[in-house]
Design a protein around this motif. Structure first.
Motif, PDB file in Angstrom:
ATOM      1  N   LEU A  55       1.005   7.936 -12.562  1.00 23.07           N
ATOM      2  CA  LEU A  55      -0.063   7.317 -11.777  1.00 23.07           C
ATOM      3  C   LEU A  55      -0.717   8.324 -10.842  1.00 23.07           C
ATOM      4  O   LEU A  55      -1.942   8.334 -10.679  1.00 23.07           O
ATOM      5  CB  LEU A  55       0.493   6.149 -10.964  1.00 23.07           C
ATOM      6  CG  LEU A  55       0.702   4.819 -11.677  1.00 23.07           C
ATOM      7  CD1 LEU A  55       1.208   3.778 -10.696  1.00 23.07           C
ATOM      8  CD2 LEU A  55      -0.584   4.346 -12.325  1.00 23.07           C
ATOM      9  N   TRP A  73       3.526   5.347  -6.037  1.00 23.12           N
ATOM     10  CA  TRP A  73       3.063   5.900  -7.298  1.00 23.12           C
ATOM     11  C   TRP A  73       4.092   6.847  -7.908  1.00 23.12           C
ATOM     12  O   TRP A  73       4.807   7.560  -7.206  1.00 23.12           O
ATOM     13  CB  TRP A  73       1.751   6.649  -7.099  1.00 23.12           C
ATOM     14  CG  TRP A  73       0.571   5.742  -6.956  1.00 23.12           C
ATOM     15  CD1 TRP A  73       0.546   4.391  -7.142  1.00 23.12           C
ATOM     16  CD2 TRP A  73      -0.757   6.123  -6.581  1.00 23.12           C
ATOM     17  NE1 TRP A  73      -0.714   3.899  -6.917  1.00 23.12           N
ATOM     18  CE2 TRP A  73      -1.533   4.936  -6.571  1.00 23.12           C
ATOM     19  CE3 TRP A  73      -1.365   7.337  -6.265  1.00 23.12           C
ATOM     20  CZ2 TRP A  73      -2.882   4.935  -6.264  1.00 23.12           C
ATOM     21  CZ3 TRP A  73      -2.714   7.342  -5.949  1.00 23.12           C
ATOM     22  CH2 TRP A  73      -3.467   6.156  -5.955  1.00 23.12           C
ATOM     23  N   LEU A  87       1.419   1.160 -13.541  1.00 21.90           N
ATOM     24  CA  LEU A  87       0.008   0.844 -13.327  1.00 21.90           C
ATOM     25  C   LEU A  87      -0.186  -0.625 -12.975  1.00 21.90           C
ATOM     26  O   LEU A  87      -1.043  -0.973 -12.147  1.00 21.90           O
ATOM     27  CB  LEU A  87      -0.800   1.195 -14.585  1.00 21.90           C
ATOM     28  CG  LEU A  87      -2.292   0.866 -14.552  1.00 21.90           C
ATOM     29  CD1 LEU A  87      -3.001   1.709 -13.499  1.00 21.90           C
ATOM     30  CD2 LEU A  87      -2.923   1.082 -15.922  1.00 21.90           C
ATOM     31  N   LYS A 114      -2.962  10.686 -12.757  1.00 18.95           N
ATOM     32  CA  LYS A 114      -4.159   9.985 -13.230  1.00 18.95           C
ATOM     33  C   LYS A 114      -5.156   9.789 -12.088  1.00 18.95           C
ATOM     34  O   LYS A 114      -6.373   9.997 -12.270  1.00 18.95           O
ATOM     35  CB  LYS A 114      -3.758   8.622 -13.813  1.00 18.95           C
ATOM     36  CG  LYS A 114      -4.939   7.710 -14.150  1.00 18.95           C
ATOM     37  CD  LYS A 114      -5.851   8.348 -15.183  1.00 18.95           C
ATOM     38  CE  LYS A 114      -6.991   7.413 -15.563  1.00 18.95           C
ATOM     39  NZ  LYS A 114      -7.902   7.180 -14.400  1.00 18.95           N
ATOM     40  N   ASN A 115      -4.703   9.407 -10.920  1.00 21.78           N
ATOM     41  CA  ASN A 115      -5.597   9.211  -9.795  1.00 21.78           C
ATOM     42  C   ASN A 115      -6.053  10.532  -9.185  1.00 21.78           C
ATOM     43  O   ASN A 115      -7.014  10.555  -8.413  1.00 21.78           O
ATOM     44  CB  ASN A 115      -4.912   8.355  -8.727  1.00 21.78           C
ATOM     45  CG  ASN A 115      -4.807   6.898  -9.128  1.00 21.78           C
ATOM     46  OD1 ASN A 115      -5.724   6.109  -8.942  1.00 21.78           O
ATOM     47  ND2 ASN A 115      -3.670   6.520  -9.697  1.00 21.78           N
ATOM     48  N   ARG A 136       0.867  -0.772  -6.753  1.00 22.49           N
ATOM     49  CA  ARG A 136      -0.485  -0.573  -6.254  1.00 22.49           C
ATOM     50  C   ARG A 136      -0.526   0.298  -4.993  1.00 22.49           C
ATOM     51  O   ARG A 136      -1.548   0.884  -4.687  1.00 22.49           O
ATOM     52  CB  ARG A 136      -1.126  -1.933  -5.961  1.00 22.49           C
ATOM     53  CG  ARG A 136      -1.289  -2.803  -7.202  1.00 22.49           C
ATOM     54  CD  ARG A 136      -1.960  -4.114  -6.881  1.00 22.49           C
ATOM     55  NE  ARG A 136      -1.136  -4.953  -6.011  1.00 22.49           N
ATOM     56  CZ  ARG A 136      -0.192  -5.775  -6.467  1.00 22.49           C
ATOM     57  NH1 ARG A 136       0.052  -5.844  -7.764  1.00 22.49           N
ATOM     58  NH2 ARG A 136       0.509  -6.511  -5.630  1.00 22.49           N
ATOM     59  N   TYR A 163       3.710   4.757 -18.034  1.00 26.76           N
ATOM     60  CA  TYR A 163       2.446   4.686 -17.296  1.00 26.76           C
ATOM     61  C   TYR A 163       1.982   3.250 -17.092  1.00 26.76           C
ATOM     62  O   TYR A 163       1.539   2.874 -16.002  1.00 26.76           O
ATOM     63  CB  TYR A 163       1.365   5.480 -18.035  1.00 26.76           C
ATOM     64  CG  TYR A 163      -0.018   5.325 -17.435  1.00 26.76           C
ATOM     65  CD1 TYR A 163      -0.348   5.941 -16.237  1.00 26.76           C
ATOM     66  CD2 TYR A 163      -0.990   4.563 -18.077  1.00 26.76           C
ATOM     67  CE1 TYR A 163      -1.604   5.796 -15.676  1.00 26.76           C
ATOM     68  CE2 TYR A 163      -2.251   4.413 -17.543  1.00 26.76           C
ATOM     69  CZ  TYR A 163      -2.561   5.029 -16.340  1.00 26.76           C
ATOM     70  OH  TYR A 163      -3.805   4.881 -15.795  1.00 26.76           O
TER      71      TYR A 163
END
Length: 304
Positions: free
Chosen positions: A254, A250, A241, A257-258, A245, A237
């Protein structure tokens, strides 16, 4: 006549031992070993249940509605199975892109670590050169250095190289690993040196010995290293991260999480469905390779 009778005369039956006599005839300590084995099995069953309980709760939560996931008391089995959660995670998120990126990184990093780790391990275990042991000890000691202590200069270096915000940044970060070299070296030392000597007499180069002899013999160690590397890369992770970006780059970690927009505005049933999807590949790979994994870990700790 007497000889014929002697041949057909049945042998006298041996008296059966009593229960107490049979108990005395058993080896001393067999009862204690049976009790110890029973206790060991019970402890293993309890430990396995404790480890599988969170996974079971996650799978059951993926089939609940958002209000039932954290209900008190805990409902282990949902009253109504909400299978639509698995449909929604595919329609409401870009999970296919996340799986693709994670799979590319995991497979590429695993292949590179097996290649570089086995190649370096062969040099440390089979080729004699000045300072070999000191260099190997120094290289393995890097395992104890936390990544957080040098991730900032590493990020600056990769940014200046122009690979930040690309999948190449993660690949270059994890293409080499000291643990893989250590694991493969320990296994190579269990292979008899006579095989290498015979190959050299036949005119095979060191590269040929590594590729045609050592690698085919080290399938259990390669399977162990591949499994560990694949799981670590799939679950990583912090690395993605920092470097990835762009949402198109991703990974699963990621992306999930988003997907959580806020604590009170999250459909946790859909989120847990995504978590189950992210765990399934690892579980399948481990089940398929567990025999080689256990054999590789066991033999890599032995020295011939």
């Amino acid at each position: 006549m007497s000889e014929t009778m002697a041949l057909v005369t049945p042998e006298p039956k041996r008296p059966r031992l009593s229960v107490e006599a049979e108990r005395r005839s058993r080896p001393a300590g067999s009862g204690g070993r049976a009790v110890g084995r029973t206790i060991l099995y019970a402890v293993l069953i309890v430990a396995a249940a404790a480890m599988l309980t969170p996974f079971f709760w996650m799978v059951m939560s993926s089939l609940k509605d958002a209000n039932s996931v954290f209900s008190v008391p805990v409902r282990w089995i949902p009253e109504i199975f909400v299978w639509e959660n698995y449909v929604e995670i595919w329609t409401r998120s870009d999970i296919l892109t996340w799986i693709r990126n994670t799979l590319i990184l995991s497979v590429t990093v695993t292949a590179l670590q097996v290649l570089t780790g086995s190649f370096a391990a062969y040099g440390f275990s089979r080729i004699t050169f000045p300072g070999r042991n000191a260099l190997f000890l120094l290289y393995v000691a890097t395992i104890a250095v936390p990544w957080q202590s040098y991730m900032i200069p590493q990020f600056i270096l990769l940014s200046n190289a122009g690979v930040a915000n690309t999948l190449w940044s993660i690949i270059l970060l994890q293409a080499f690993g000291a643990f893989g070299v250590f694991l493969m070296k320990q296994f190579y030392e269990t292979v008899p040196e006579d095989l290498s000597e015979a190959a050299r007499l036949d005119g095979l180069s060191e590269y040929g010995i590594w590729w045609r002899i050592m690698l085919p013999l080290s399938v259990p160690a390669i399977a162990s290293l591949s499994l560990l590397t694949f799981v670590n890369t799939w679950n990583d992770y912090l690395g993605p991260l920092i470097y990835l970006r762009d949402p198109e780059l991703w990974t699963m970690q990621l992306g999930l999480k988003n997907f959580v927009s806020s604590l009170y505005d999250t459909d946790y049933g859909v989120l847990f469905a995504g978590l189950v999807i992210s765990v399934v590949p690892i579980a399948v790979i481990f089940l398929l390779g567990q025999r080689f994994f256990v054999e590789g870990i066991a033999t890599s700790g032995m020295k011939g």
